[in-house]
Design an enzyme around this catalytic site. Structure first.
Site, short mmCIF file in Angstrom:
data_model
loop_
_atom_site.label_atom_id
_atom_site.label_comp_id
_atom_site.label_asym_id
_atom_site.label_seq_id
_atom_site.Cartn_x
_atom_site.Cartn_y
_atom_site.Cartn_z
N GLU A 19 0.84 -1.20 0.00
CA GLU A 19 0.00 0.00 0.00
C GLU A 19 0.88 1.25 0.00
O GLU A 19 1.84 1.34 0.76
CB GLU A 19 -0.89 -0.02 1.25
CG GLU A 19 -1.79 1.18 1.34
CD GLU A 19 -2.80 1.05 2.46
OE1 GLU A 19 -3.45 -0.01 2.58
OE2 GLU A 19 -2.94 2.02 3.23
N TYR A 51 -6.84 6.74 -0.65
CA TYR A 51 -7.72 7.80 -1.17
C TYR A 51 -8.16 8.66 0.00
O TYR A 51 -8.75 8.16 0.97
CB TYR A 51 -8.96 7.17 -1.81
CG TYR A 51 -9.88 8.14 -2.49
CD1 TYR A 51 -9.78 8.39 -3.86
CD2 TYR A 51 -10.88 8.80 -1.77
CE1 TYR A 51 -10.64 9.29 -4.48
CE2 TYR A 51 -11.74 9.69 -2.39
CZ TYR A 51 -11.61 9.93 -3.74
OH TYR A 51 -12.45 10.81 -4.37
P1 FAD Z 1 -17.43 0.90 7.81
O1 FAD Z 1 -17.26 -0.51 7.40
O2 FAD Z 1 -18.64 1.62 7.30
O3 FAD Z 1 -17.43 0.92 9.41
C1 FAD Z 1 -17.35 2.14 10.13
C2 FAD Z 1 -17.99 1.98 11.50
O4 FAD Z 1 -19.40 1.84 11.39
C3 FAD Z 1 -17.56 0.71 12.25
O5 FAD Z 1 -17.51 1.01 13.61
C4 FAD Z 1 -18.66 -0.30 11.94
O6 FAD Z 1 -18.79 -1.28 12.98
C5 FAD Z 1 -19.88 0.58 11.84
N1 FAD Z 1 -20.83 0.11 10.80
C6 FAD Z 1 -20.50 -0.37 9.57
N2 FAD Z 1 -21.62 -0.64 8.86
C7 FAD Z 1 -22.66 -0.32 9.64
C8 FAD Z 1 -24.07 -0.37 9.46
N3 FAD Z 1 -24.60 -0.80 8.32
N4 FAD Z 1 -24.86 0.04 10.49
C9 FAD Z 1 -24.33 0.49 11.66
N5 FAD Z 1 -22.99 0.56 11.88
C10 FAD Z 1 -22.18 0.16 10.89
N6 FAD Z 1 -9.08 5.74 5.15
C11 FAD Z 1 -8.96 6.69 4.19
O7 FAD Z 1 -9.42 7.83 4.35
N7 FAD Z 1 -8.34 6.40 2.98
C12 FAD Z 1 -7.81 5.18 2.71
O8 FAD Z 1 -7.29 4.96 1.61
C13 FAD Z 1 -7.91 4.17 3.73
N8 FAD Z 1 -7.41 2.93 3.51
C14 FAD Z 1 -7.58 1.96 4.47
C15 FAD Z 1 -7.07 0.66 4.23
C16 FAD Z 1 -7.21 -0.34 5.17
C17 FAD Z 1 -6.66 -1.72 4.88
C18 FAD Z 1 -7.88 -0.06 6.40
C19 FAD Z 1 -8.04 -1.14 7.44
C20 FAD Z 1 -8.37 1.21 6.65
C21 FAD Z 1 -8.24 2.23 5.70
N9 FAD Z 1 -8.74 3.53 5.91
C22 FAD Z 1 -8.58 4.50 4.95
C23 FAD Z 1 -9.38 3.89 7.20
C24 FAD Z 1 -10.94 3.84 7.15
O9 FAD Z 1 -11.42 4.75 6.20
C25 FAD Z 1 -11.47 4.17 8.54
O10 FAD Z 1 -11.13 3.20 9.46
C26 FAD Z 1 -12.97 4.51 8.61
O11 FAD Z 1 -13.24 5.12 9.88
C27 FAD Z 1 -13.89 3.31 8.48
O12 FAD Z 1 -14.01 2.90 7.18
P2 FAD Z 1 -14.72 1.48 6.86
O13 FAD Z 1 -14.80 1.32 5.42
O14 FAD Z 1 -14.10 0.40 7.66
O15 FAD Z 1 -16.20 1.80 7.46
#
Ligand code: FAD
Length: 283
Positions: A19, A51
């Site tokens: 990454e 991103y």
């Molecule tokens: P989600 O999966 O939506 O989860 C967010 C929170 O909401 C969690 O606490 C989850 O339990 C809860 N939740 C999820 N779905 C629901 C639902 N349907 N109803 C109620 N609660 C729910 N950030 C960046 O800005 N840019 C990047 O390029 C980036 N790359 C990353 C790469 C990796 C491998 C990882 C692990 C993280 C990365 N992040 C990045 C960080 C990420 O954007 C943050 O951790 C963000 O706060 C959560 O994104 P997510 O897609 O996991 O969210």
């Protein structure tokens, strides 16, 4: 190659990916490309490109194209919290048109200024659903071995993770972790919840105390006591700390490989040396 094919291909060594983030305030990408070239010998399945991490630092079509032209497959990340459906539709269409097959679908961190959020996507499962309904992209999502910082508990977080898989995500990339037992226990709970897609381990080579402290505080990641003592010991000597970080990474990754982990995803911070030295010792 699409995510599902990458991780289902039977090979003796683990799948490796790296990454990187778009370099800030420059369009001179030569240093980044040199770092990636150093890692080519490990035959990475893809380079993933962050991103919007840390603000507005989005990946650009130019950078995606440049990395591809240098012989790498690219998996761009995308965060949806501040995007409209129209924007996402155009974005994924343009990625597909430029030959991209895989995307890491994320919600992104909620900005301090909530007025920047769009209401089109609240959580990543909605983005996965939208991408699967509107493209042929293969979708990866984020997983958190110690639970996402906003989640009530790990169990709830895994239930939410399952929503992303049920929406069509094909692979989970974990947050970085330093205690393999936490990863193994997470994997067990993920499988118990009925999720059967590959779970790829996120590895961050230790380079500096400040960087580790910042990351672990932001995402609530445990630093085991013994590891913390070593980081403290070497904190004022960057070379020694990096050397120790490589030794730690070799041990951590060897154990993961022995456990037949689906893949190792290195958060390189745009520096190849530590990932190179770790992989040189374990592959
Ligand atoms: P989600 O999966 O939506 O989860 C967010 C929170 O909401 C969690 O606490 C989850 O339990 C809860 N939740 C999820 N779905 C629901 C639902 N349907 N109803 C109620 N609660 C729910 N950030 C960046 O800005 N840019 C990047 O390029 C980036 N790359 C990353 C790469 C990796 C491998 C990882 C692990 C993280 C990365 N992040 C990045 C960080 C990420 O954007 C943050 O951790 C963000 O706060 C959560 O994104 P997510 O897609 O996991 O969210």
């Amino acid at each position: 190659m699409r995510l599902r094919e990458i991780y289902s291909k039977l090979e003796n060594c683990p799948k490796v990916s790296f990454e990187v983030f778009p370099p800030k305030e420059t369009t001179d990408y030569s240093t980044l490309i040199t770092e990636l070239e150093n890692l080519k010998k490990f035959n990475p399945s893809f380079i993933s490109l962050t991103y919007g991490a840390g603000g507005k630092n989005n990946n650009s079509p130019e950078l995606i194209k440049l990395i591809s032209q240098n012989g790498f497959s690219v998996m761009p990340h995308f965060t949806c919290i501040c995007s409209t459906k129209e924007f996402v539709f155009d974005h994924i269409r343009s990625l597909e048109n430029s030959g991209i097959e895989n995307i890491l679908a994320l919600r992104g961190d909620v900005p301090d200024d909530k007025s920047l959020c769009c209401n089109d996507f609240k959580f990543a499962n909605e983005l996965v659903n939208f991408i699967k309904s509107n493209s042929n992209l293969s979708v990866g999502v984020a997983g958190y071995p110690e639970g996402h910082i906003e989640a009530k508990d790990l169990k709830t977080d895994i239930l939410n993770l399952k929503k992303k898989i049920d929406a069509g995500a094909e692979c989970i990339f974990t947050q970085l972790f330093f205690d393999n037992n936490r990863f193994f226990s997470y994997l067990e709970q993920v499988r118990h919840s009925g999720i059967d897609v590959p779970v790829v381990a996120g590895i961050m080579p230790i380079l500096s105390k400040n960087q580790i402290n910042r990351m672990t505080k932001l995402a609530n990641i445990t630093i085991p006591k013994e590891l913390n003592e070593k980081i403290e010991k070497y904190q004022h000597n960057p070379k020694d700390l990096q050397k120790f970080g490589i030794e730690f990474g070799i041990k951590q990754c060897s154990e993961l490989v022995q456990s037949q982990v689906s893949g190792l995803h290195f958060f390189t911070l745009n520096k190849s040396e530590s990932s190179y030295k770790i992989l040189e010792n374990i592959l």
